[in-house]
Enzyme design. Structure first.
Site, short mmCIF file in Angstrom:
data_model
loop_
_atom_site.label_atom_id
_atom_site.label_comp_id
_atom_site.label_asym_id
_atom_site.label_seq_id
_atom_site.Cartn_x
_atom_site.Cartn_y
_atom_site.Cartn_z
N PRO A 88 0.83 -1.20 0.00
CA PRO A 88 0.00 0.00 0.00
C PRO A 88 0.88 1.26 0.00
O PRO A 88 1.85 1.34 0.76
CB PRO A 88 -0.80 -0.09 1.31
N LEU A 93 5.44 1.03 4.84
CA LEU A 93 6.12 -0.25 4.56
C LEU A 93 7.24 -0.08 3.53
O LEU A 93 7.76 -1.07 3.02
CB LEU A 93 5.10 -1.28 4.05
N ASP A 139 15.11 2.37 4.43
CA ASP A 139 14.20 1.73 3.48
C ASP A 139 14.93 1.27 2.21
O ASP A 139 14.75 0.15 1.75
CB ASP A 139 13.08 2.70 3.07
C1 MEV Z 1 9.81 6.47 8.19
O1 MEV Z 1 9.51 5.23 7.55
C2 MEV Z 1 10.86 6.24 9.23
C3 MEV Z 1 11.41 7.51 9.87
O2 MEV Z 1 12.41 7.10 10.80
C4 MEV Z 1 12.02 8.43 8.85
C5 MEV Z 1 13.26 7.84 8.17
O3 MEV Z 1 13.92 7.00 8.76
O4 MEV Z 1 13.53 8.28 7.04
C6 MEV Z 1 10.34 8.25 10.62
#
Ligand code: MEV
Length: 300
Positions: A88, A93, A139
């Site tokens: 999503p 995620l 990520d």
């Molecule tokens: C967002 O998925 C996670 C945060 O720690 C921001 C980041 O790490 O870029 C809030």
């Protein structure tokens, strides 16, 4: 090659969202929910996703537009990009990292650019930073490499064998705004907020041992504590906590918000995934049963 199809995974945080922005350790885990991207040489650029068909378009397809721009020196005419995603959008995620990394890797293979995976991860992080304003490398790195990884050290941990259940609230908030709000809170109450942030980093360190020992009861307990601290930082929501508590009542070892919060998703670990998923659905969320995956970006 007439075309190249690659996929990249989404991720959950066992620990450390928000704290990682301040240099604390986070632990993130690639999950088997993927975004698939097909690249074909064409006469001009086009991007086709559930959001529609566009050319280079920084409003509708900012990440993929940036990926094409980065790789343009290697592309002779144009490129057609087709995207399909199980993740999503904007749910916490890592959907934007997954589409960015899958696109960069598919372009690098299709046009034989010679980029290494490390270079793809760095390029993906730069693109996220440009588009979002704030982004830790979590990520993009986890989506590239797969597995369970601590940030900033980029250390790989053992893959948890337990089922992972994700609950999606159906709403989401701006990561940039949430990160900004934590910053404001920290400025206002440094003596309170700074220890909370460093405690989150410590949870990630304790969690490393629990993951290595495959002690999922302890891992869950630490995740519960991290959830409380995310609430303390003001990034919780009643929907998230409802799904977290429903999961715990249904037997989860631990449950917490994952990602930036304010909506988006929570994650639970459990040996009763069907019961936990059902409890999440009854509490108004959308449940996904998944597992940790060792596979980062790959050819399909
Ligand atoms: C967002 O998925 C996670 C945060 O720690 C921001 C980041 O790490 O870029 C809030």
């Amino acid at each position: 090659m007439t075309m190249t199809t690659c996929s990249a995974p989404g991720k959950i945080y066992f620990f450390g969202e928000h704290a990682v922005v301040y240099g604390e350790q986070a632990t993130a885990c690639a999950v088997d929910i993927r975004t698939q991207v097909t690249v074909r040489p064409d006469v001009e650029h086009s991007i086709n996703s559930s959001l529609g068909i566009t050319g280079l378009d920084m409003t509708k397809h900012p990440y993929v537009t940036r990926c094409i721009r980065e790789m343009e020196p290697f592309i002779s005419d144009g490129v057609r990009i087709d995207i399909s995603s199980e993740l999503p959008v904007g749910s916490g995620l890592g959907s934007s990292a997954a589409v960015t990394i899958a696109t960069l890797f598919a372009l690098s293979l299709q046009f034989d650019t010679g980029h290494t995976l490390d270079e793809i991860a760095v390029m993906g992080h730069d693109i996220e930073r440009i588009v979002q304003g704030v982004a830790s490398p979590t990520d993009t790195y986890v989506s590239t490499m797969g597995g369970v990884i601590t940030i900033p050290a980029r250390k790989g941990l053992a893959l948890p064998a337990c089922p992972i259940v994700i609950g999606y609230t159906g709403s989401f908030s701006s990561t940039r705004e949430l990160v900004g709000n934590v910053g404001i809170l920290k400025e206002k109450f440094p003596a309170i907020v700074e220890p909370v942030i460093s405690t989150i980093g410590k949870l990630s360190m304790y969690g490393e041992t629990a993951i290595e020992r495959q002690d999922y009861h302890e891992l869950g307990r630490l995740m519960d504590i991290n959830h409380g601290l995310l609430d303390t930082l003001g990034v919780g929501s009643s929907e998230l906590s409802k799904l977290v508590w429903a999961s715990r009542h249904a037997g989860a070892w631990g449950a917490k918000t994952t990602g930036a919060g304010g909506g988006g998703c929570m994650v639970a670990i459990t040996d009763q995934p069907d019961e936990v998923a059902e409890a999440i659905e009854i509490a108004g969320g959308q449940a996904m049963i998944t597992r940790a995956t060792p596979y980062g970006v790959k050819i399909e």
